[in-house]
Motif scaffolding. Structure first.
Motif, PDB file in Angstrom:
ATOM      1  N   HIS A  96     100.543 -64.521 -32.788  1.00  0.00           N
ATOM      2  CA  HIS A  96     101.211 -64.638 -34.084  1.00  0.00           C
ATOM      3  C   HIS A  96     102.717 -64.665 -33.798  1.00  0.00           C
ATOM      4  O   HIS A  96     103.258 -63.704 -33.238  1.00  0.00           O
ATOM      5  CB  HIS A  96     100.825 -63.476 -34.996  1.00  0.00           C
ATOM      6  N   GLU A  99     105.257 -61.758 -34.264  1.00  0.00           N
ATOM      7  CA  GLU A  99     104.834 -60.436 -33.778  1.00  0.00           C
ATOM      8  C   GLU A  99     105.253 -60.301 -32.313  1.00  0.00           C
ATOM      9  O   GLU A  99     104.469 -60.499 -31.398  1.00  0.00           O
ATOM     10  CB  GLU A  99     103.318 -60.277 -33.952  1.00  0.00           C
ATOM     11  N   ARG A 147     103.847 -66.442 -38.538  1.00  0.00           N
ATOM     12  CA  ARG A 147     102.568 -66.050 -37.937  1.00  0.00           C
ATOM     13  C   ARG A 147     101.854 -67.261 -37.317  1.00  0.00           C
ATOM     14  O   ARG A 147     101.217 -67.150 -36.277  1.00  0.00           O
ATOM     15  CB  ARG A 147     101.716 -65.462 -39.070  1.00  0.00           C
ATOM     16  N   HIS A 186      99.480 -57.367 -30.602  1.00  0.00           N
ATOM     17  CA  HIS A 186      99.938 -57.821 -31.928  1.00  0.00           C
ATOM     18  C   HIS A 186     100.921 -56.833 -32.552  1.00  0.00           C
ATOM     19  O   HIS A 186     101.142 -55.747 -32.038  1.00  0.00           O
ATOM     20  CB  HIS A 186      98.734 -57.949 -32.874  1.00  0.00           C
ATOM     21  N   ASP A 187     101.464 -57.246 -33.725  1.00  0.00           N
ATOM     22  CA  ASP A 187     102.223 -56.350 -34.610  1.00  0.00           C
ATOM     23  C   ASP A 187     101.495 -56.260 -35.943  1.00  0.00           C
ATOM     24  O   ASP A 187     100.944 -57.261 -36.406  1.00  0.00           O
ATOM     25  CB  ASP A 187     103.629 -56.903 -34.886  1.00  0.00           C
TER      26      ASP A 187
HETATM   27 ZN   LIG Z   1      98.757 -60.507 -35.187  1.00  0.00          ZN
END
Ligand SMILES: [Zn+2]
Length: 474
Positions: A96, A99, A147, A186-187
């Motif tokens: 993403h 992120e 994203r 990820h974030d």
């Molecule tokens: Zn993500």
């Protein structure tokens, strides 16, 4: 004799486990500051941020670089192999584009691995583990701070359809490399709380399911055990800020798909922390979790974990954290007095308009800024109409606020703001006689002595001192 031996072995074993639990990995928070890559403490990271770093590391014989391919818009995507051991670990970040926290952590990890002092540490695992890193799977999304990839596809919902070049690269990498472990970096949004607590989920973890029944096979069990080690590290480094990500099976996602391919997959989500807009706390923890995971996978230490450590991690509570909480505000409706808490959403990413999101007893929530306004009452916003040029210094502005003006209306070009404070001009969607959900967080707060505080687009100002009580960006 046999009994004594068994007792001695048991004693040694528990000592070893205790030492592991106490140290939880070889990268201390202090030493982290020495290997932390400079230049990456920013809200957005793009390929041009990491390209020069990768170029430097390419000369290091510890690292085997290969261009895996390129994004739809032609930006290279790299893989870096480290070590030659039989246990294979694939870690990838930023599928993403917006992120970026773990991409910075992977750059820190490269610094840690290549540090001269870390030779004994490296020697412990380089012939046990082969590590393959793919930083920034989605460079096009990173450049656009979104994203999605350049086709608008969420790469992490493309594991089955494989219509994005980036998703195809990641799947091909997994099929070629056949990793035992997958670390999916990820974030997550900043509004998750750790279970019922009022603390942010600065890190959340998950061993994703591979079916709707969330069955636990041998591979998923290993992922859960490794997460048990991660939970120990979190308990030592940042107690209370760990959550578990939603474990609903997500058929289209890479983590769940890899889990179905027999890869012990761990999702690591970086989240918010107080006074940490660029998620540098989560970044450090990511690096520490990666270092510890390499050790634990190399030594097999994670196999000592029971599943209860995983199960004990509280789930993320969505919306459990607010940007701003004002507590104990007096309001009056038709003669009815009430004391309420207000939650404000600062909407930092979008149109930068702060709105009231919730009203009432909000004591179950945590916040990035928690401000008690007990003894103060709501006063409706009122416009100061601009009819001629007005140059506003701090004293003049504070006087207007004390006189009951919360914002300006008319020709915005007439106003020169030299006050150093935020001004609100021609707002749309103001509150009326009482605060209302989804209306603007711009109004005044008063007591018998007059206006004491002004809420200016979500920022609370002390009108006596002229001091902002929750300046944005902290
Ligand atoms: Zn993500």
């Amino acid at each position: 004799m046999q009994h004594a031996l068994r007792w001695l072995l048991a004693g040694l074993f528990s000592l070893t486990t205790a030492v592991q639990a106490m140290t939880a990995g070889s990268l201390s928070a202090d030493y982290y500051q020495q290997i932390k890559q400079t230049g990456l403490d920013k809200p957005q990271l793009t390929h041009s941020d990491i390209a020069p770093l990768l170029q430097l590391h390419q000369h290091n014989p510890l690292f085997r670089f290969k261009q895996l391919g390129q994004s739809a818009l032609g930006t290279p995507i790299w893989q870096i192999d480290i070590g030659t051991g039989p246990v294979k670990v694939l870690a990838w970040s930023q599928m993403h584009g917006d992120e970026a926290t773990a991409t910075a952590a992977l750059m820190d990890l490269l610094n840690f691995i290549s540090a001269d002092q870390q030779q004994p540490w490296r020697d412990n695992w380089l012939n046990k583990v082969t590590l393959r890193l793919i930083p920034m799977v989605n460079p096009d999304g990173a450049a656009a701070n979104t994203r999605f990839n350049s086709m608008g596809i969420d790469i992490n919902r493309d594991a089955k359809a494989l219509q994005s070049p980036e998703g195809r690269l990641l799947m091909q990498a997994a099929k070629d490399f056949k990793p035992d472990f997958g670390l999916n970096l990820h974030d997550q949004n900043r509004f998750y709380a750790a279970g019922d607590s009022n603390k942010q989920t600065t890190i959340s973890l998950l061993a994703p399911a591979f079916n709707d029944a969330k069955d636990i096979d041998a591979a998923r069990k290993k992922a859960m055990q490794l997460i048990g080690d991660m939970a120990d590290l979190m308990a030592e480094q940042l107690p209370g800020y760990l959550g578990k990500y939603d474990d609903t099976f997500s058929w289209r996602s890479f983590g769940d798909t890899f889990a179905g391919m027999g890869i012990s997959t761990v999702l690591i989500e970086s989240g918010g922390h107080p006074k940490d807009d660029n998620r540098q706390v989560a970044r450090r923890l990511n690096t520490q979790l990666l270092v510890m995971s390499i050790e634990s996978i190399g030594s097999g230490a994670y196999q000592q974990q029971s599943l209860s450590a995983y199960q004990a991690i509280p789930f993320n509570r969505d919306g459990g954290i607010k940007d701003v909480l004002l507590s104990h505000l007096n309001i009056n409706v038709n003669g009815h007095n009430a004391k309420v808490d207000l939650a404000l959403d600062l909407d930092l990413e979008a149109d930068k308009i702060a709105r009231i999101r919730d009203i009432g007893d909000l004591s179950i929530y945590g916040a990035y800024h928690q401000l008690d306004v007990a003894g103060l009452s709501y006063q409706a916003p009122k416009a100061y109409r601009l009819t001629k040029a007005l140059t506003l210094d701090k004293a003049a502005y504070l006087t207007l606020l004390r006189d009951g003006y919360s914002h300006f209306s008319g020709d915005a070009a007439l106003l020169t703001n030299n006050s150093g404070l935020p001004v609100v001009i021609n707002p749309k969607g103001l509150t009326g006689k009482t605060p209302q959900r989804y209306r603007l967080a711009t109004f005044l707060l008063r007591n018998e002595q007059g206006v004491q505080r002004a809420l200016l687009n979500g920022q609370l100002l002390d009108v006596s001192s002229g001091k902002l009580l929750n300046p944005l960006g902290t």
